[in-house]
Design a protein around this motif. Structure first.
Motif, PDB file in Angstrom:
ATOM      1  N   VAL A  24      -1.975  -5.237 -10.196  1.00 18.55           N
ATOM      2  CA  VAL A  24      -2.636  -6.472  -9.799  1.00 18.55           C
ATOM      3  C   VAL A  24      -2.157  -7.575 -10.742  1.00 18.55           C
ATOM      4  CG1 VAL A  24      -4.639  -5.276  -8.818  1.00 18.55           C
ATOM      5  CG2 VAL A  24      -4.684  -6.001 -11.222  1.00 18.55           C
ATOM      6  N   GLN A  28      -6.371 -10.212 -13.481  1.00 17.69           N
ATOM      7  CA  GLN A  28      -7.312  -9.402 -12.689  1.00 17.69           C
ATOM      8  C   GLN A  28      -7.520  -7.998 -13.262  1.00 17.69           C
ATOM      9  OE1 GLN A  28      -5.035  -9.582  -9.048  1.00 17.69           O
ATOM     10  NE2 GLN A  28      -6.297 -11.232  -8.210  1.00 17.69           N
ATOM     11  N   ASN A  31     -10.870  -6.430 -13.646  1.00 22.37           N
ATOM     12  CA  ASN A  31     -11.685  -6.237 -12.438  1.00 22.37           C
ATOM     13  C   ASN A  31     -11.565  -4.863 -11.811  1.00 22.37           C
ATOM     14  OD1 ASN A  31     -12.420  -8.899 -12.668  1.00 22.37           O
ATOM     15  ND2 ASN A  31     -10.813  -9.619 -11.285  1.00 22.37           N
ATOM     16  N   ASN A  89      -7.180  -2.061  -5.112  1.00 23.01           N
ATOM     17  CA  ASN A  89      -6.099  -2.756  -5.827  1.00 23.01           C
ATOM     18  C   ASN A  89      -5.056  -3.178  -4.801  1.00 23.01           C
ATOM     19  OD1 ASN A  89      -7.266  -0.411  -7.247  1.00 23.01           O
ATOM     20  ND2 ASN A  89      -5.936  -0.889  -8.971  1.00 23.01           N
ATOM     21  N   HIS A  94       1.347  -8.962  -3.018  1.00 21.04           N
ATOM     22  CA  HIS A  94       0.924  -8.709  -1.641  1.00 21.04           C
ATOM     23  C   HIS A  94      -0.461  -9.271  -1.330  1.00 21.04           C
ATOM     24  CE1 HIS A  94       4.428  -6.207  -1.224  1.00 21.04           C
ATOM     25  NE2 HIS A  94       4.046  -5.449  -2.236  1.00 21.04           N
ATOM     26  N   GLN A  95      -1.048  -9.960  -2.288  1.00 24.23           N
ATOM     27  CA  GLN A  95      -2.405 -10.493  -2.065  1.00 24.23           C
ATOM     28  C   GLN A  95      -2.364 -11.719  -1.143  1.00 24.23           C
ATOM     29  OE1 GLN A  95      -4.526 -10.973  -5.795  1.00 24.23           O
ATOM     30  NE2 GLN A  95      -3.949  -8.924  -6.488  1.00 24.23           N
ATOM     31  N   GLY A  96      -3.510 -11.971  -0.516  1.00 27.74           N
ATOM     32  CA  GLY A  96      -3.632 -13.156   0.342  1.00 27.74           C
ATOM     33  C   GLY A  96      -2.980 -12.983   1.703  1.00 27.74           C
ATOM     34  N   LYS A  97      -2.689 -11.754   2.078  1.00 26.80           N
ATOM     35  CA  LYS A  97      -2.011 -11.505   3.363  1.00 26.80           C
ATOM     36  C   LYS A  97      -2.847 -10.632   4.295  1.00 26.80           C
ATOM     37  CE  LYS A  97       2.485 -11.708   1.062  1.00 26.80           C
ATOM     38  NZ  LYS A  97       3.643 -10.915   0.593  1.00 26.80           N
ATOM     39  N   GLY A  98      -4.114 -10.417   3.949  1.00 29.02           N
ATOM     40  CA  GLY A  98      -4.980  -9.652   4.839  1.00 29.02           C
ATOM     41  C   GLY A  98      -5.079  -8.169   4.536  1.00 29.02           C
ATOM     42  N   TYR A  99      -4.363  -7.707   3.511  1.00 23.77           N
ATOM     43  CA  TYR A  99      -4.404  -6.264   3.214  1.00 23.77           C
ATOM     44  C   TYR A  99      -5.753  -5.838   2.631  1.00 23.77           C
ATOM     45  CZ  TYR A  99       0.656  -6.490   3.893  1.00 23.77           C
ATOM     46  OH  TYR A  99       1.911  -6.689   4.417  1.00 23.77           O
ATOM     47  N   GLY A 100      -6.374  -6.705   1.859  1.00 28.54           N
ATOM     48  CA  GLY A 100      -7.695  -6.378   1.307  1.00 28.54           C
ATOM     49  C   GLY A 100      -8.713  -6.211   2.422  1.00 28.54           C
ATOM     50  N   ARG A 101      -8.676  -7.142   3.356  1.00 27.83           N
ATOM     51  CA  ARG A 101      -9.584  -7.040   4.516  1.00 27.83           C
ATOM     52  C   ARG A 101      -9.295  -5.760   5.298  1.00 27.83           C
ATOM     53  NH1 ARG A 101     -12.517 -10.492   7.983  1.00 27.83           N
ATOM     54  NH2 ARG A 101     -11.935 -12.428   6.938  1.00 27.83           N
ATOM     55  N   SER A 122     -19.361  -2.446  -5.861  1.00 26.57           N
ATOM     56  CA  SER A 122     -19.804  -3.245  -7.007  1.00 26.57           C
ATOM     57  C   SER A 122     -18.582  -3.923  -7.600  1.00 26.57           C
ATOM     58  CB  SER A 122     -20.546  -2.393  -8.036  1.00 26.57           C
ATOM     59  OG  SER A 122     -19.730  -1.369  -8.519  1.00 26.57           O
ATOM     60  N   TRP A 123     -18.811  -5.141  -8.113  1.00 23.62           N
ATOM     61  CA  TRP A 123     -17.681  -5.929  -8.593  1.00 23.62           C
ATOM     62  C   TRP A 123     -18.030  -6.665  -9.879  1.00 23.62           C
ATOM     63  CZ3 TRP A 123     -20.147  -7.496  -3.901  1.00 23.62           C
ATOM     64  CH2 TRP A 123     -20.883  -8.659  -3.984  1.00 23.62           C
ATOM     65  N   PRO A 130     -13.839 -10.515  -7.747  1.00 24.48           N
ATOM     66  CA  PRO A 130     -13.633 -10.550  -6.302  1.00 24.48           C
ATOM     67  C   PRO A 130     -14.900 -10.825  -5.484  1.00 24.48           C
ATOM     68  CG  PRO A 130     -13.792  -8.293  -7.028  1.00 24.48           C
ATOM     69  CD  PRO A 130     -13.976  -9.140  -8.256  1.00 24.48           C
ATOM     70  N   TYR A 134     -15.636 -10.318  -1.270  1.00 29.42           N
ATOM     71  CA  TYR A 134     -16.602  -9.418  -0.624  1.00 29.42           C
ATOM     72  C   TYR A 134     -17.634 -10.191   0.186  1.00 29.42           C
ATOM     73  CZ  TYR A 134     -14.500  -5.532  -3.073  1.00 29.42           C
ATOM     74  OH  TYR A 134     -13.599  -4.595  -3.501  1.00 29.42           O
TER      75      TYR A 134
HETATM   76  C1  COA Z   1      -9.788  -8.902  -4.229  1.00 27.87           C
HETATM   77  C2  COA Z   1      -8.568  -8.375  -3.496  1.00 27.87           C
HETATM   78  C3  COA Z   1      -8.761  -6.904  -3.137  1.00 27.87           C
HETATM   79  C4  COA Z   1      -8.391  -9.194  -2.194  1.00 27.87           C
HETATM   80  O1  COA Z   1      -7.301  -8.671  -1.456  1.00 27.87           O
HETATM   81  P1  COA Z   1      -6.364  -9.614  -0.577  1.00 27.87           P
HETATM   82  O2  COA Z   1      -5.425  -8.750   0.174  1.00 27.87           O
HETATM   83  O3  COA Z   1      -5.768 -10.675  -1.431  1.00 27.87           O
HETATM   84  O4  COA Z   1      -7.421 -10.293   0.419  1.00 27.87           O
HETATM   85  P2  COA Z   1      -7.186 -10.713   1.958  1.00 27.87           P
HETATM   86  O5  COA Z   1      -5.855 -11.416   2.070  1.00 27.87           O
HETATM   87  O6  COA Z   1      -7.389  -9.543   2.844  1.00 27.87           O
HETATM   88  O7  COA Z   1      -8.370 -11.756   2.156  1.00 27.87           O
HETATM   89  C5  COA Z   1      -9.436 -11.565   3.087  1.00 27.87           C
HETATM   90  C6  COA Z   1     -10.275 -12.818   3.117  1.00 27.87           C
HETATM   91  O8  COA Z   1     -10.908 -12.996   1.843  1.00 27.87           O
HETATM   92  C7  COA Z   1     -10.525 -14.246   1.272  1.00 27.87           C
HETATM   93  N1  COA Z   1     -10.326 -14.030  -0.165  1.00 27.87           N
HETATM   94  C8  COA Z   1      -9.498 -13.134  -0.751  1.00 27.87           C
HETATM   95  N2  COA Z   1      -9.598 -13.200  -2.084  1.00 27.87           N
HETATM   96  C9  COA Z   1     -10.497 -14.172  -2.330  1.00 27.87           C
HETATM   97  C10 COA Z   1     -11.045 -14.723  -3.528  1.00 27.87           C
HETATM   98  N3  COA Z   1     -10.670 -14.282  -4.726  1.00 27.87           N
HETATM   99  N4  COA Z   1     -11.953 -15.720  -3.409  1.00 27.87           N
HETATM  100  C11 COA Z   1     -12.333 -16.182  -2.194  1.00 27.87           C
HETATM  101  N5  COA Z   1     -11.860 -15.686  -1.031  1.00 27.87           N
HETATM  102  C12 COA Z   1     -10.955 -14.701  -1.106  1.00 27.87           C
HETATM  103  C13 COA Z   1      -9.236 -14.635   1.969  1.00 27.87           C
HETATM  104  O9  COA Z   1      -9.069 -16.045   1.992  1.00 27.87           O
HETATM  105  C14 COA Z   1      -9.453 -14.067   3.352  1.00 27.87           C
HETATM  106  O10 COA Z   1     -10.241 -14.906   4.138  1.00 27.87           O
HETATM  107  P3  COA Z   1      -9.868 -15.155   5.712  1.00 27.87           P
HETATM  108  O11 COA Z   1      -9.474 -13.811   6.273  1.00 27.87           O
HETATM  109  O12 COA Z   1     -11.120 -15.665   6.295  1.00 27.87           O
HETATM  110  O13 COA Z   1      -8.745 -16.105   5.690  1.00 27.87           O
HETATM  111  C15 COA Z   1      -7.268  -8.560  -4.316  1.00 27.87           C
HETATM  112  O14 COA Z   1      -7.191  -9.897  -4.739  1.00 27.87           O
HETATM  113  C16 COA Z   1      -7.197  -7.676  -5.554  1.00 27.87           C
HETATM  114  O15 COA Z   1      -6.664  -6.562  -5.508  1.00 27.87           O
HETATM  115  N6  COA Z   1      -7.722  -8.193  -6.694  1.00 27.87           N
HETATM  116  C17 COA Z   1      -7.619  -7.520  -7.985  1.00 27.87           C
HETATM  117  C18 COA Z   1      -8.466  -6.265  -8.082  1.00 27.87           C
HETATM  118  C19 COA Z   1      -9.912  -6.442  -7.643  1.00 27.87           C
HETATM  119  O16 COA Z   1     -10.627  -7.352  -8.015  1.00 27.87           O
HETATM  120  N7  COA Z   1     -10.327  -5.476  -6.812  1.00 27.87           N
HETATM  121  C20 COA Z   1     -11.689  -5.350  -6.369  1.00 27.87           C
HETATM  122  C21 COA Z   1     -12.374  -4.351  -7.273  1.00 27.87           C
HETATM  123  S1  COA Z   1     -14.101  -4.190  -6.884  1.00 27.87           S
END
Ligand code: COA
Length: 164
Positions: A24, A28, A31, A89, A94-101, A122-123, A130, A134
């Motif tokens: 990450v 981050q 986190n 993680n 690769h963040q901001g591309k919908g993979y987290g969702r 929990s975060w 994050p 969530y």
């Molecule tokens: C948090 C994390 C998992 C998000 O993954 P990601 O792939 O970047 O998120 P996505 O692209 O799928 O985003 C999904 C939605 O959440 C929003 N979003 C993502 N990160 C955000 C943030 N930090 N703050 C606000 N909104 C956020 C996006 O804009 C998107 O909204 P939309 O679909 O309505 O446009 C990623 O940033 C990460 O791995 N962070 C570090 C580790 C961490 O904190 N993990 C969680 C442990 S509990």
């Protein structure tokens, strides 16, 4: 995302090195545990841990680990069993591309398939945490903390509230 759809894969001898190399962003690292740490816990926890890799095409883009039907706080309430997302993680590039969702949706589907009605997570609170991610996906804070982390929950399955 790439032109392909993301998918989950189990950790195998063929992909474990790539999984261990997943990183990450430096700001981050507070986190989420490194993948190596999570895989060691997955080994120790057996069936109650569900680790999976997120791939898009040939590219490893993320790691997740769910917890399944654990006693949440046996000293307080032995009947309180919960399932949810333990680790997530997404690789820095690769963040901001919908993979987290996608990962959250995939865990929600797996837990619903296993009969769970709620998905917990929990975060780390704070600026780089994050929490907004969530909340955006529909999790609501329970008012609890766990090891200093904010606890959130999403209703899943029949009758449960679906995330945005
Ligand atoms: C948090 C994390 C998992 C998000 O993954 P990601 O792939 O970047 O998120 P996505 O692209 O799928 O985003 C999904 C939605 O959440 C929003 N979003 C993502 N990160 C955000 C943030 N930090 N703050 C606000 N909104 C956020 C996006 O804009 C998107 O909204 P939309 O679909 O309505 O446009 C990623 O940033 C990460 O791995 N962070 C570090 C580790 C961490 O904190 N993990 C969680 C442990 S509990």
């Amino acid at each position: 995302m790439n032109s392909t759809s993301p998918r989950l894969e189990a950790v195998t001898p063929a992909n474990v090195d790539a999984a261990l190399a997943l990183r990450v962003h430096p700001h981050q690292t507070e986190n989420v545990a490194p993948v190596a740490h999570s895989l060691a816990e997955a080994y120790a926890h057996g069936e109650t841990a569900w680790p999976r890799l997120v791939f898009d095409g040939e590219e490893l883009v993320g790691f997740l680990m769910a917890f399944v039907d654990i006693q949440w706080n046996p000293a307080k309430d032995p009947a309180d069993r919960r399932s949810g997302l333990w680790r997530l993680n997404i690789g820095a590039e690769h963040q901001g591309k919908g993979y987290g969702r996608f990962a959250v949706d995939a865990v929600r589907e797996e837990l619903a398939r296993r009969g769970a009605r709620e998905m917990y997570v929990s975060w780390e609170p704070g600026e780089h945490g994050p929490g907004d991610f969530y909340r955006r996906l529909g999790f609501e804070e329970t008012g609890e903390t766990s090891g200093g982390q904010t606890v959130g929950v999403l209703g899943i399955g029949p009758g449960g509230a679906q995330g945005a």
